[in-house]
Every structure is written in C-alpha cells, then in structure tokens.
Scaffold this active site. Structure first.
Site, PDB file in Angstrom:
ATOM      1  N   LYS A   1     -14.299   0.699  -3.509  1.00  0.00           N
ATOM      2  CA  LYS A   1     -15.338   1.145  -2.570  1.00  0.00           C
ATOM      3  C   LYS A   1     -16.396   1.957  -3.305  1.00  0.00           C
ATOM      4  O   LYS A   1     -17.593   1.777  -3.092  1.00  0.00           O
ATOM      5  CB  LYS A   1     -14.723   2.025  -1.469  1.00  0.00           C
ATOM      6  CG  LYS A   1     -13.828   1.286  -0.508  1.00  0.00           C
ATOM      7  CD  LYS A   1     -13.411   2.216   0.625  1.00  0.00           C
ATOM      8  CE  LYS A   1     -12.272   1.633   1.428  1.00  0.00           C
ATOM      9  NZ  LYS A   1     -11.640   2.581   2.327  1.00  0.00           N
TER      10      LYS A   1
ATOM     11  N   HIS B   1       6.967 -26.633  -1.515  1.00  0.00           N
ATOM     12  CA  HIS B   1       6.268 -27.712  -2.207  1.00  0.00           C
ATOM     13  C   HIS B   1       5.115 -27.184  -3.052  1.00  0.00           C
ATOM     14  O   HIS B   1       4.272 -27.950  -3.518  1.00  0.00           O
ATOM     15  CB  HIS B   1       5.775 -28.744  -1.184  1.00  0.00           C
ATOM     16  CG  HIS B   1       6.915 -29.387  -0.446  1.00  0.00           C
ATOM     17  ND1 HIS B   1       7.389 -30.642  -0.759  1.00  0.00           N
ATOM     18  CD2 HIS B   1       7.724 -28.914   0.548  1.00  0.00           C
ATOM     19  CE1 HIS B   1       8.420 -30.924   0.029  1.00  0.00           C
ATOM     20  NE2 HIS B   1       8.646 -29.889   0.829  1.00  0.00           N
TER      21      HIS B   1
ATOM     22  N   GLU C   1       0.823  -1.212   0.000  1.00  0.00           N
ATOM     23  CA  GLU C   1       0.000   0.000   0.000  1.00  0.00           C
ATOM     24  C   GLU C   1       0.853   1.255   0.000  1.00  0.00           C
ATOM     25  O   GLU C   1       0.410   2.321  -0.413  1.00  0.00           O
ATOM     26  CB  GLU C   1      -0.922  -0.006   1.235  1.00  0.00           C
ATOM     27  CG  GLU C   1      -2.383   0.119   0.853  1.00  0.00           C
ATOM     28  CD  GLU C   1      -3.339  -0.022   2.029  1.00  0.00           C
ATOM     29  OE1 GLU C   1      -4.270  -0.813   1.892  1.00  0.00           O
ATOM     30  OE2 GLU C   1      -3.172   0.641   3.061  1.00  0.00           O
TER      31      GLU C   1
HETATM   32  O1  PA5 Z   1      -3.431   1.235   5.927  1.00  0.00           O
HETATM   33  C1  PA5 Z   1      -4.531   1.701   5.750  1.00  0.00           C
HETATM   34  O2  PA5 Z   1      -4.737   2.922   5.797  1.00  0.00           O
HETATM   35  C2  PA5 Z   1      -5.724   0.828   5.478  1.00  0.00           C
HETATM   36  O3  PA5 Z   1      -5.363  -0.499   5.334  1.00  0.00           O
HETATM   37  C3  PA5 Z   1      -6.716   0.930   6.616  1.00  0.00           C
HETATM   38  O4  PA5 Z   1      -6.097   0.554   7.802  1.00  0.00           O
HETATM   39  C4  PA5 Z   1      -7.942   0.052   6.357  1.00  0.00           C
HETATM   40  O5  PA5 Z   1      -8.547   0.395   5.156  1.00  0.00           O
HETATM   41  C5  PA5 Z   1      -8.956   0.215   7.498  1.00  0.00           C
HETATM   42  O6  PA5 Z   1      -9.315   1.527   7.646  1.00  0.00           O
HETATM   43  P1  PA5 Z   1     -10.062   2.046   8.930  1.00  0.00           P
HETATM   44  O7  PA5 Z   1      -9.170   1.869  10.086  1.00  0.00           O
HETATM   45  O8  PA5 Z   1     -10.354   3.484   8.646  1.00  0.00           O
HETATM   46  O9  PA5 Z   1     -11.320   1.230   9.072  1.00  0.00           O
END
Ligand code: PA5
Length: 444
Positions: free
Chosen positions: A421, A307, A286
């Site tokens: 989303k 494996h 990310e």
């Molecule tokens: O790293 C990030 O920002 C995302 O993976 C969030 O942690 C994830 O989308 C969850 O978001 P939130 O804590 O707002 O529910």
C-alpha cells in the site's frame, strides 16, 4: 463436525501430538483470558454466543428491505470484509445461480476485491437496467479497492434512481467512529452497521460484515450463529484436549510443521466450497505468516485439481500435508443412468449416485496421498447448511488463534499488508506521501 487425524500417524506419532497438547491447551487459555499478543482483537472469541436477538433482527430487517427493492446486490469489500460472506453464500447457493429465472433471492455480485478495470467496466455494464443495491463493507473505511468501487457504483446508482432513493439502497458496514466510510455514511444518511473495534477483518464473518450479505442473499444467519455458538462451547479451554477439536487441529498441524511439513493444503471435494478455501487461506495466511514463520496455506478443489495439482501433491517435494473437508451427504442427488450400448463402458456405475463416485475418489485419493507421503487430516460435516458452516467457521477461527500463539506470533495483526500500500500510494503520488514518492522514484 468430526475431526480424524489417524492418517497423520504414519508420519508423526500420537505422542508427538500429545506432547503439543499441553501447549495447545495453554495457548487456548491465552486466547480465552486475553493475556497474549494482539489481545485487543479477541472480540471474535465470544461473538457467536453474544450476538443479541435485537442485532439479528436489525440485520434481517435491513436485509429484507434491500431484498424487496433489489434484484441484484453488490457487496463491496476486500479480504476479511469480503471472503467470509462470499464463502458462505457460495456454499449455500446453486452453482448455477446466475441462470435461475424463478429466483426468490437477489443475484449477489462482488466488487472492491480487486482493482480490475475490465472487471469494474463489465460490472457496470451488467448492472444497466437492473434494480440494484450496495452493501459497502470496510472496517478502516479507507481501503483503496472498495473505495474506488463504491465511488463508481454510488454514482451510477444515484444516476439511475436519484440520490434520495439511492440512500435507501446503500448500507455501510464500518467502524463506529473512524474512517472515510463512516464520515461519508453519516453525511449521506446511510443505514450503517458497526464492526466492533476488537474484531479484525479475517475474524469478522460472524459480525454484520458477513451476516448482512448472507441474510441479504436469503440465508439463515440464526442457524449460522447457532452452529458457531455450539463450536464456541465445544472448543473452550475447559474442554479436555482429547475432546477439543480446535486444540487437536492446532496441535497436529504444529507437530507436522515442526517435523518439516511447511505447507498445508485445504482440500474439498465439493465445488461450492471453493471460496471456503479462500476464506481459510486468508484466516491462516494473514494470522500466521510473520517473523519469517508460518505454515503456507494453499487450497484445492478435488477432483478438479487432481488433474492439475495432483501430480505435485502425489510426487513433489514432501513438505506438505492436507486437511480435507468431507461432506457426508449431498443436498441434491443425480443417479447415473444405464446405457444399453455402453460405449463409454460406464454401466458398472449405472444406478449409483454421482456422490458415490465422488466418495470413492475421495477415499482413493486419501490412500494414494498417504502412500505417497502426504499426512492427511479429515474434517467431516454431515451436509452443507448454515449450522454446519457456522461450526466450521468457529472451529477454524479458534484453531487459528491457538495455532498462531503456538508459533509465537501475534495472530491478530497484519503488518506485512501495509508494504504494498505504501509503495502504491507513493507511486500514485498520494498527498502526504511526498518523501516516499521521491524515494521510490529514485529506485526505478
Ligand atoms: O483481515 C484483515 O484485516 C484484512 O484482510 C482486511 O479485512 C482487509 O484489508 C480490508 O480492510 P477494511 O475492512 O479496513 O477495508
């Protein structure tokens, strides 16, 4: 924690890495002084050394209260609000935790990390007759997956123990002011912990996001923070490149990337580290995968995946390198017994610990993969414990910030996550998405 990079030298030279040393150092300075992209999300940089004793005591007290009441704790969250806690708890727990009858610690379960109807139905079935509590974690407070799970679990809990007692068994970890979860928690009177504004989800394991579930599971968050704090000092930009493990790791992986190695595989030889690999994948995936750039982070559990994925890694397209997390000493031992008949031909291993065999598999794999064209980095820790996990967490976070800046992306945003989303809400006809609903329906 040790980092060895000698096994990348058959592929890129020491000079190639040293050339990037200055770049890594400059990027580390940018992380430190907050002069780069996404600089409003650098709260994690000094987090380990700045968590106060009061904060730790407050988290431990809340965890203790929950542990006293609950045989099961369900941690609700997704992505950065889930993976760090799961990684640390799994690494420290017995692999067969669920079967333990003489338990000191509650069973930790997870929800809100998927939208699986069967998963949720089965979770609700398993909680029947159990004393359970909820840790609901969402920074934005509006993420669909955990919100659905919380709505379901809250209603079951309130049905079981009544609204007043349920309130004592629910803790919310969310933003100080914003989001539906903050509003709900304030209205219902839940105990809450705050996720600092300047710490993004995937960098939040050392905030209450990770610390509360880890403490609730019975582990030592002070030791975890101490390990992280030591690494915070060891990776400061004032530490010379030759000694600075996060800078060396960032420089090495970028040198490999620039030489055509586009995929990094995080390898463990210790099944309990599976979710550590999942946490690492999110951290780097990310943070770096944007603007059509970024090393693709993959993770494998060896020897299991030798494996399955072993063939590809040994002989597939030569665009990969691997980073192995090596654990020097197991916390428990099992010795292979002698068998008089020796029908399985294994007496040559009799008297050896299982880990000795695992270590030879590790060394044999390293030699085979390097021979096969896979550069190898090795990170060693003495054993799996809170302190060493804290070190690893901070080491990777710091390296990720540096490496993201070396790639010239903003390592602290995730604009691409919104695309699915938006479509999902349009397809579900969420109020406010009328135009998107119309547009997407025309495409179907
Ligand atoms: O790293 C990030 O920002 C995302 O993976 C969030 O942690 C994830 O989308 C969850 O978001 P939130 O804590 O707002 O529910």
């Amino acid at each position: 924690m040790k980092l060895s990079i000698e096994k990348v030298y058959p592929f890129i030279s020491k000079e190639d890495i040293l050339k990037l040393g200055k770049e890594a150092k400059d990027c580390n300075v940018v992380v430190e002084n907050g002069s780069g992209k996404g600089n409003d999300f650098l709260g994690w940089v000094n987090l380990p050394s700045s968590v106060s004793a009061e904060e730790i005591a407050d988290i431990n007290a809340a965890a203790e209260k929950l542990r006293a009441k609950c045989e099961v704790i369900v941690v609700i969250g997704i992505g950065g609000s889930y993976l760090g806690a799961k990684a640390v708890i799994d690494a420290l727990s017995s692999s067969f935790d669920l079967l333990k009858t003489d338990r000191k610690n509650p069973v930790m379960l997870y929800a809100g990390q998927n939208i699986g109807e069967e998963y949720l139905a089965e979770l609700l079935e398993s909680l029947k007759g159990k004393q359970f509590g909820l840790i609901n974690i969402s920074k934005s407070g509006t993420t669909t997956e955990p919100a659905i799970a919380f709505r379901l679990l809250k209603s079951v809990l309130e049905g079981n123990v009544g609204k007043a007692e349920a309130k004592e068994r629910i803790i919310a970890v969310t933003d100080a002011k914003k989001g539906a979860l903050r509003k709900l928690a304030d209205q219902e009177g839940y105990k809450t912990f705050i996720i600092p504004d300047n710490v993004g989800g995937r960098f939040s394991v050392l905030t209450p996001v990770g610390l509360l579930p880890i403490a609730a599971a019975g582990y030592d968050i002070t030791a975890l923070l101490n390990g992280a704090s030591e690494m915070e000092k060891a990776t400061a930009s004032s530490i010379e490149f030759s000694e600075n493990k996060s800078e060396i790791y960032a420089a090495t992986r970028n040198a490999l990337y620039r030489s055509g190695k586009k995929i990094e595989i995080l390898v463990n030889f210790h099944p309990k580290l599976h979710y550590f690999g999942e946490w690492w994948k999110q951290l780097f995936g990310e943070s770096e995968g944007k603007e059509h750039k970024g090393i693709f982070p993959a993770a494998v559990d060896f020897t299991t995946d030798l494996h399955s994925m072993g063939q590809w890694i040994q002989e597939g397209e030569r665009t990969i390198f691997e980073t192995v997390i090596s654990v020097e000493k197991p916390n428990k031992s099992v010795v292979i017994p002698t068998d008089e008949a020796n029908l399985d031909g294994l007496n040559f291993l009799a008297g050896k610990g299982v880990d000795q065999v695992n270590k030879m598999a590790e060394l044999g794999t390293q030699i085979a993969h390097v021979d096969g064209g896979v550069p190898n980095l090795k990170i060693s820790i003495e054993r799996i414990n809170e302190f060493n996990l804290g070190q690893l967490i901070y080491f990777f976070e710091r390296a990720c910030g540096i490496s993201g800046y070396m790639l010239k992306v903003n390592p602290f945003d995730q604009p691409g996550v919104e695309a699915y989303k938006k479509n999902m809400f349009a397809l579900l006809e969420k109020p406010g998405y009328e135009a998107e609903t119309k547009a997407i329906k025309e495409r179907l």
